[in-house]
Design a protein around this motif. Structure first.
Motif, mmCIF file in Angstrom:
data_model
loop_
_atom_site.group_PDB
_atom_site.id
_atom_site.type_symbol
_atom_site.label_atom_id
_atom_site.label_comp_id
_atom_site.label_asym_id
_atom_site.label_seq_id
_atom_site.Cartn_x
_atom_site.Cartn_y
_atom_site.Cartn_z
ATOM 1 N N HIS A 21 -34.930 -43.635 -12.710
ATOM 2 C CA HIS A 21 -35.573 -42.337 -12.962
ATOM 3 C C HIS A 21 -35.173 -41.333 -11.890
ATOM 4 O O HIS A 21 -35.302 -41.584 -10.693
ATOM 5 C CB HIS A 21 -37.091 -42.450 -13.027
ATOM 6 C CG HIS A 21 -37.737 -41.164 -13.430
ATOM 7 N ND1 HIS A 21 -37.774 -40.748 -14.743
ATOM 8 C CD2 HIS A 21 -38.326 -40.187 -12.709
ATOM 9 C CE1 HIS A 21 -38.364 -39.574 -14.809
ATOM 10 N NE2 HIS A 21 -38.718 -39.208 -13.587
ATOM 11 N N HIS A 26 -35.402 -35.226 -14.334
ATOM 12 C CA HIS A 26 -36.561 -35.589 -15.169
ATOM 13 C C HIS A 26 -36.200 -36.600 -16.247
ATOM 14 O O HIS A 26 -36.531 -36.427 -17.418
ATOM 15 C CB HIS A 26 -37.201 -34.346 -15.799
ATOM 16 C CG HIS A 26 -37.607 -33.323 -14.811
ATOM 17 N ND1 HIS A 26 -38.669 -33.486 -13.965
ATOM 18 C CD2 HIS A 26 -37.065 -32.119 -14.507
ATOM 19 C CE1 HIS A 26 -38.784 -32.425 -13.184
ATOM 20 N NE2 HIS A 26 -37.818 -31.586 -13.484
ATOM 21 N N GLY A 27 -35.517 -37.663 -15.859
ATOM 22 C CA GLY A 27 -35.176 -38.700 -16.824
ATOM 23 C C GLY A 27 -34.474 -39.863 -16.147
ATOM 24 O O GLY A 27 -34.191 -39.827 -14.947
ATOM 25 N N ASP A 28 -34.222 -40.891 -16.932
ATOM 26 C CA ASP A 28 -33.492 -42.056 -16.438
ATOM 27 C C ASP A 28 -32.006 -41.760 -16.504
ATOM 28 O O ASP A 28 -31.442 -41.613 -17.596
ATOM 29 C CB ASP A 28 -33.823 -43.294 -17.270
ATOM 30 C CG ASP A 28 -35.239 -43.785 -17.016
ATOM 31 O OD1 ASP A 28 -35.837 -43.371 -16.010
ATOM 32 O OD2 ASP A 28 -35.748 -44.576 -17.825
ATOM 33 N N VAL A 29 -31.384 -41.658 -15.353
ATOM 34 C CA VAL A 29 -29.974 -41.322 -15.243
ATOM 35 C C VAL A 29 -29.291 -42.407 -14.431
ATOM 36 O O VAL A 29 -29.749 -42.754 -13.340
ATOM 37 C CB VAL A 29 -29.777 -39.957 -14.555
ATOM 38 C CG1 VAL A 29 -28.312 -39.582 -14.522
ATOM 39 C CG2 VAL A 29 -30.588 -38.884 -15.250
ATOM 40 N N SER A 39 -25.702 -43.930 -20.991
ATOM 41 C CA SER A 39 -26.953 -44.676 -21.086
ATOM 42 C C SER A 39 -27.721 -44.168 -22.305
ATOM 43 O O SER A 39 -27.365 -43.139 -22.873
ATOM 44 C CB SER A 39 -27.779 -44.476 -19.819
ATOM 45 O OG SER A 39 -28.233 -43.143 -19.735
ATOM 46 N N PRO A 40 -28.764 -44.875 -22.714
ATOM 47 C CA PRO A 40 -29.541 -44.387 -23.857
ATOM 48 C C PRO A 40 -30.088 -42.973 -23.646
ATOM 49 O O PRO A 40 -30.147 -42.181 -24.579
ATOM 50 C CB PRO A 40 -30.680 -45.408 -23.969
ATOM 51 C CG PRO A 40 -30.091 -46.670 -23.417
ATOM 52 C CD PRO A 40 -29.212 -46.205 -22.271
ATOM 53 N N ALA A 41 -30.460 -42.628 -22.421
ATOM 54 C CA ALA A 41 -31.004 -41.299 -22.154
ATOM 55 C C ALA A 41 -29.916 -40.229 -22.088
ATOM 56 O O ALA A 41 -30.166 -39.071 -22.399
ATOM 57 C CB ALA A 41 -31.796 -41.313 -20.852
ATOM 58 N N TRP A 42 -28.697 -40.584 -21.675
ATOM 59 C CA TRP A 42 -27.584 -39.640 -21.492
ATOM 60 C C TRP A 42 -26.336 -40.254 -22.115
ATOM 61 O O TRP A 42 -25.426 -40.692 -21.396
ATOM 62 C CB TRP A 42 -27.369 -39.370 -20.002
ATOM 63 C CG TRP A 42 -28.582 -38.831 -19.327
ATOM 64 C CD1 TRP A 42 -29.647 -39.543 -18.850
ATOM 65 C CD2 TRP A 42 -28.870 -37.476 -19.060
ATOM 66 N NE1 TRP A 42 -30.567 -38.692 -18.304
ATOM 67 C CE2 TRP A 42 -30.118 -37.418 -18.413
ATOM 68 C CE3 TRP A 42 -28.176 -36.291 -19.300
ATOM 69 C CZ2 TRP A 42 -30.701 -36.235 -18.009
ATOM 70 C CZ3 TRP A 42 -28.762 -35.110 -18.881
ATOM 71 C CH2 TRP A 42 -30.013 -35.088 -18.254
ATOM 72 N N HIS A 106 -26.089 -44.822 -27.461
ATOM 73 C CA HIS A 106 -25.598 -45.288 -26.156
ATOM 74 C C HIS A 106 -24.156 -44.885 -25.991
ATOM 75 O O HIS A 106 -23.262 -45.688 -25.941
ATOM 76 C CB HIS A 106 -25.761 -46.790 -25.999
ATOM 77 C CG HIS A 106 -25.397 -47.250 -24.622
ATOM 78 N ND1 HIS A 106 -26.249 -47.078 -23.556
ATOM 79 C CD2 HIS A 106 -24.301 -47.828 -24.121
ATOM 80 C CE1 HIS A 106 -25.671 -47.565 -22.472
ATOM 81 N NE2 HIS A 106 -24.477 -48.017 -22.788
#
Length: 107
Positions: A21, A26-29, A39-42, A106
């Motif tokens: 995190h 403001h996210g999992d990077v 990654s799933p978030a980016w 992903h």
């Protein structure tokens, strides 16, 4: 580039002691060796991809799985750090043209 270097860049990111995190973004990077990892978030490219986003929706990355180097730069600022719809459509078309699947969930 030596094959050992490429393998290290393509390897999965090792989670920091307190996790992925990022308080500023403001996210999992996930980062490894100074590069952002898909990654799933980016998501971008394959799970082995590494690169960096830029301002206004710009994105540059290498995807060793697809043998692809990619850069998206626009003269009109977008509002997203990654996942700009214009960029996502272009990436989808490129991966389709080279016969690779695009995993937006992903990368």
């Amino acid at each position: 580039m030596r094959s050992e270097t490429l393998e290290l860049l393509a390897a999965a990111a090792i989670p920091p002691k307190r996790g992925f995190h990022d308080q500023c973004l403001h996210g999992d990077v996930q980062f490894s060796l100074g590069f952002m990892k898909s990654s799933p978030a980016w998501p971008f490219g394959s799970a082995r991809s590494f690169g960096a986003p830029g301002s206004g929706g710009a994105l540059g990355f290498a995807d060793p799985t697809a043998g692809l180097g990619y850069a998206y730069v626009t003269s009109q600022m977008g509002t997203r750090l990654t996942g700009d719809p214009r960029d996502v459509a272009l990436r989808s078309a490129i991966y389709s043209a080279i016969g690779q699947s695009v995993a937006h969930a992903h990368g």
